[in-house]
Each structure stands twice: as C-alpha cells, then as structure tokens.
Design a protein around this motif. Structure first.
Motif, PDB file in Angstrom:
ATOM      1  N   GLU A   5      18.239  37.666 -19.071  1.00 27.34           N
ATOM      2  CA  GLU A   5      17.368  36.746 -19.932  1.00 27.34           C
ATOM      3  C   GLU A   5      17.633  35.079 -19.638  1.00 27.34           C
ATOM      4  N   ARG A   6      16.415  34.329 -19.555  1.00 20.87           N
ATOM      5  CA  ARG A   6      16.645  33.053 -19.253  1.00 20.87           C
ATOM      6  C   ARG A   6      17.349  32.198 -20.398  1.00 20.87           C
ATOM      7  N   LEU A   7      18.224  31.515 -20.172  1.00 21.24           N
ATOM      8  CA  LEU A   7      18.839  30.821 -21.261  1.00 21.24           C
ATOM      9  C   LEU A   7      18.424  29.120 -21.410  1.00 21.24           C
ATOM     10  N   ASP A   8      18.259  28.597 -20.323  1.00 18.24           N
ATOM     11  CA  ASP A   8      18.176  26.980 -20.519  1.00 18.24           C
ATOM     12  C   ASP A   8      17.530  26.660 -19.176  1.00 18.24           C
ATOM     13  N   VAL A   9      17.089  25.574 -19.350  1.00 17.93           N
ATOM     14  CA  VAL A   9      16.687  24.732 -17.932  1.00 17.93           C
ATOM     15  C   VAL A   9      17.110  23.338 -18.316  1.00 17.93           C
ATOM     16  N   LEU A  10      18.006  22.818 -17.314  1.00 16.14           N
ATOM     17  CA  LEU A  10      18.903  21.616 -17.818  1.00 16.14           C
ATOM     18  C   LEU A  10      18.343  20.812 -16.354  1.00 16.14           C
ATOM     19  N   SER A  11      17.865  19.565 -16.998  1.00 14.29           N
ATOM     20  CA  SER A  11      17.777  18.459 -15.934  1.00 14.29           C
ATOM     21  C   SER A  11      18.936  17.975 -15.349  1.00 14.29           C
ATOM     22  N   VAL A  12      19.073  17.340 -14.210  1.00 10.19           N
ATOM     23  CA  VAL A  12      20.162  16.582 -13.724  1.00 10.19           C
ATOM     24  C   VAL A  12      20.826  15.684 -14.564  1.00 10.19           C
ATOM     25  N   ALA A  13      20.391  14.982 -15.360  1.00 11.77           N
ATOM     26  CA  ALA A  13      20.707  14.063 -16.377  1.00 11.77           C
ATOM     27  C   ALA A  13      21.162  14.714 -17.626  1.00 11.77           C
ATOM     28  N   PRO A  28      27.618  11.741  -9.665  1.00 14.27           N
ATOM     29  CA  PRO A  28      26.392  11.997  -9.013  1.00 14.27           C
ATOM     30  C   PRO A  28      26.418  12.566  -7.520  1.00 14.27           C
ATOM     31  N   ALA A  29      27.610  12.459  -6.953  1.00 14.02           N
ATOM     32  CA  ALA A  29      27.839  12.982  -5.494  1.00 14.02           C
ATOM     33  C   ALA A  29      27.686  14.502  -5.541  1.00 14.02           C
ATOM     34  N   VAL A  30      28.348  15.149  -6.552  1.00 14.36           N
ATOM     35  CA  VAL A  30      28.532  16.445  -6.903  1.00 14.36           C
ATOM     36  C   VAL A  30      27.377  17.144  -7.732  1.00 14.36           C
ATOM     37  N   VAL A  31      27.090  16.284  -8.656  1.00 13.91           N
ATOM     38  CA  VAL A  31      25.942  16.890  -9.698  1.00 13.91           C
ATOM     39  C   VAL A  31      24.610  16.332  -9.391  1.00 13.91           C
ATOM     40  N   ARG A  32      24.186  17.151  -8.412  1.00 10.63           N
ATOM     41  CA  ARG A  32      22.845  16.395  -7.723  1.00 10.63           C
ATOM     42  C   ARG A  32      21.656  17.223  -8.069  1.00 10.63           C
ATOM     43  N   ALA A  33      21.530  18.307  -8.665  1.00 14.98           N
ATOM     44  CA  ALA A  33      20.228  19.185  -8.745  1.00 14.98           C
ATOM     45  C   ALA A  33      20.405  19.438 -10.381  1.00 14.98           C
ATOM     46  N   GLY A  34      19.114  19.828 -11.147  1.00 13.95           N
ATOM     47  CA  GLY A  34      19.264  20.620 -12.168  1.00 13.95           C
ATOM     48  C   GLY A  34      19.399  21.887 -12.207  1.00 13.95           C
ATOM     49  N   VAL A  35      19.780  22.395 -13.123  1.00 13.45           N
ATOM     50  CA  VAL A  35      20.405  23.957 -13.289  1.00 13.45           C
ATOM     51  C   VAL A  35      19.519  24.891 -14.121  1.00 13.45           C
ATOM     52  N   VAL A  36      19.329  25.970 -13.803  1.00 17.48           N
ATOM     53  CA  VAL A  36      18.566  26.948 -14.734  1.00 17.48           C
ATOM     54  C   VAL A  36      19.700  28.114 -14.729  1.00 17.48           C
ATOM     55  N   THR A  37      19.950  28.560 -16.216  1.00 11.72           N
ATOM     56  CA  THR A  37      20.928  29.546 -16.520  1.00 11.72           C
ATOM     57  C   THR A  37      20.364  30.917 -17.120  1.00 11.72           C
ATOM     58  N   TYR A  38      20.926  31.808 -16.886  1.00 12.59           N
ATOM     59  CA  TYR A  38      20.603  33.312 -17.291  1.00 12.59           C
ATOM     60  C   TYR A  38      21.520  33.975 -17.705  1.00 12.59           C
TER      61      TYR A  38
END
Length: 380
Positions: A5-13, A28-38
């Motif tokens: 089940e897809r839970l969330d789509v999060l932008s980088v911000a 930002p050097a580490v957190v550099r992509a958005g995330v999709v959670t399941y």
C-alpha cells in the motif's frame, strides 16, 4: 509478499521539514531526493516457527535509479502497535517512527524498516527482545522488498547495509550474522552499523535495571516488558501476581496502550514493580530464562558465519553510542566490540558526543551512519 500500500509521496522540502521537526539531521548534502513510502505485508514465521504475517515500511527515493542499495533499519522499543514504522504515518504530529527510513531513502537508498511481529498490522503480541524473530521478520522484509522492486522493474544490490537503534541494534547484529552466514543466497552483508544496543542484557543491562541506574520510567518499563514478553515465549511464571506487586501491569503490554497510558500505569520504581520472586528471577536467571537471555546476547559473540563466505574478511562493522546514555550503558557496546575482536572482527565504537542521550543517539546515529554509507570508498 501479501500486499502493498502506498502511504505517502514526500517532496525533498517535506522530507527536510519532517526530519527537522523530529530533531533529525536534514542536511541537503544527505537529504537530496524526495521519498515514496509503502507498507508491505508479508509472510514470515513466529517464534515457534509457525506461519504468520508481519508488516514493514519501505521508503524509496523518488529517482529514476533502476538498481538500489538497500538499508535495513530496525527500530527501537515501541509499546503501541500503531507507533511502528509502517503505521506511524501522521508525520505532521510526530515523524520519529519514520525519520531514519526517510533519511536513508532521501539519500538514495531503499530503506526497509520492519515493524517486527505483533506491531504495525501484524497479528498477536509483540515478542520483545526475541532476536530470532526480529531477524526472521527483517530478513523476510528484505525478500519482500526485492519482490516489490522487481515488480517495478528495479533490482537490488545484493550487499545489504544493516543498521538499527536500541532494541533494533541487537536485531541488526542478529540480521548481520544471518546474512553473513548465508541465510539468503542472493543477499549478503555489506556493512553493519548498530546504534546504542543492549547487546549484553544479562551481564550489563539487567544489573543496571535492577540497581536503578536506568532512568525512569524507562527502567521500570523495560524490566516489566522483559518479564511479560519472555513469559509468553518461555513460561517464567504462572500468574502476574507472582512477579509484579500490581498484577495489572501485565495488561499494559497488549499493543493497544499509548505511550502516555503505559507510563501512567507503571509504578515509580523497580522495588514497587517487583515481588521478591520477580526480583530473584531477574537477579539469578536460571533454566529457560537463562537460555533465552543467552540467545539474545549471542549476536556479537559469534561473528557472522565467516566459514561459509568466499571473501577472506567480514563486512565492515562500526558500533555507535552516545556519551550520556542513561538507558543503555556504554558497557554493552564495549562488550560487543570485545567479543567481535576476539573473533578477529575490528568493530570500533564511534562516540556520538558527550552530551548525547539514548533517544538523541538515534538522531545523531542516523546522521553519522548515513554519511558512512555514502562515503566514497566506504561500505558502498
């Protein structure tokens, strides 16, 4: 795998905002992509080897990468089943349950975070500190992750990066041992980086609990949880009144009480918690109890199955610990490092800072571990 089940789509911000609000590093050097959670629900086994199901969180970077390196993150102690990674979905209220997985996914990894048995949407009670079932739940989530990604046309790097915090630290060392020993032919241990684990419960953690050296209410809570969880598996007593001065304490461990309800239901001290028999049971573990503790404490004493591996050296290992941890004494990490060193495994203890307490070590440890995993020439 049973379901996804897809839970969330999060932008980088938004990832950065959730991490910042939860006290985690949002560099930002580490957190550099958005995330999709399941949420993945998958088949596994219970402590008696019977078929059951478990759930877990899979956090993926919102990138076009077709081949992903997997980080397994095993979480610390939770009381309420809804606070497990795949069900702690109200990120605006509290992102703690998902923050480490979001960190690793935003850095470009596929982050697999098992809820463990009996937490999340899995059935039954949670077998707290039962390392074998923590390992099987973690390993089966890795298998489910591989199947899920394959359905998306993506593949996984076979070298799994393993980390975890507190309860999840010994789960991580157990999973590392299983991978290194060849428990799954298509996967192997790439690196091991547990944070603030009670690796030596009998010799270090139990004496600290009984002596009141673990801050309250955590000390009372851990002590009661140990007795209740191990009694369910190993039958240490017939009735809660034998070990608890207030037998109603046992009802707090049904997975439905919130953290606030749990704390409100605990007595103020170890002396107020335990009967003489309960105290004696913990001071001098015998029989089934001693055997169960020996299993929980074995994850550092036998290095991960080097005999079955083609490479001459084990995967790199680092142990992380805070300098002001009043829940899990540093001696746990020192004993683990010594045990591994006795088997030829160099496992340095990385000090997360003199002022870093137990919960703070999850935040600081996640920041330190993800940077190690990303280091050129490091475990990648």
């Amino acid at each position: 795998m049973v379901s996804s089940e897809r839970l969330d789509v999060l932008s980088v911000a938004r990832v950065r905002a959730v991490l910042t609000a939860s006290g985690f590093d949002a560099d930002p050097a580490v957190v550099r992509a958005g995330v999709v959670t399941y949420r993945l629900v998958y088949r596994t086994i219970d402590p008696r080897g019977q078929a059951t199901t478990a759930s877990g969180l899979l956090a993926l970077p919102a990138t076009d990468d077709r081949r992903l390196r997997v980080v397994s993150y095993t979480h610390g102690t939770e009381i309420a089943r809804v606070d497990a990674p795949s069900t702690a979905t109200d990120l605006a209220a509290d992102g703690w349950g998902q923050a480490p997985a979001l960190t690793y996914a935003a850095a470009g990894f596929a982050a697999a975070a098992p809820d463990y048995l009996g937490l999340g949407v899995g059935p039954g009670p949670h077998p707290w500190m039962d390392v074998p079932s923590e390992v099987s739940a973690s390993l089966d989530l890795l298998r489910a992750t591989r199947a899920f990604l394959a359905a998306q046309g993506r593949t996984v790097d076979p070298r799994v990066l393993v980390t975890g915090f507190s309860q999840g630290a010994s789960a991580a060392t157990g999973l590392g041992a299983a991978l290194q020993a060849g428990a799954e032919a298509s996967l192997r241990l790439g690196a091991l980086a547990p944070v603030s684990g009670a690796y030596d419960f009998r010799s270090v953690e139990l004496p600290a609990l009984l002596a009141g050296r673990v801050e309250q209410p955590y000390g009372v809570g851990y002590t009661a949880y140990l007795l209740v969880a191990f009694n369910r598996l190993h039958h240490l007593y017939d009735a809660p009144a034998e070990v608890f001065r207030d037998p109603s304490v046992e009802a707090l461990f049904d997975g439905e009480h919130s953290g606030q309800q749990f704390v409100a239901g605990l007595p103020a001290s170890i002396d107020a918690l335990l009967t003489p028999r309960g105290a004696e049971l913990l001071r001098h573990p015998r029989g089934r109890f001693a055997a169960a503790l020996a299993v929980a404490d074995a994850t550092c004493s036998a290095p991960p199955g080097l005999r079955s591996l083609p490479q001459p050296l084990p995967a790199p290992v680092r142990l992380y610990a805070g300098g002001a941890d009043t829940q899990v004494p540093r001696a746990n990490s020192e004993h683990c490092a010594a045990a591994l060193r006795g088997h030829g495994v160099d496992a340095p203890i990385v000090d997360l800072g003199a002022g870093v307490d137990h919960l703070g070590s999850n935040r600081a440890g996640t920041a330190a571990v993800v940077r190690w995993f990303l280091t050129p020439g490091g475990p990648r």
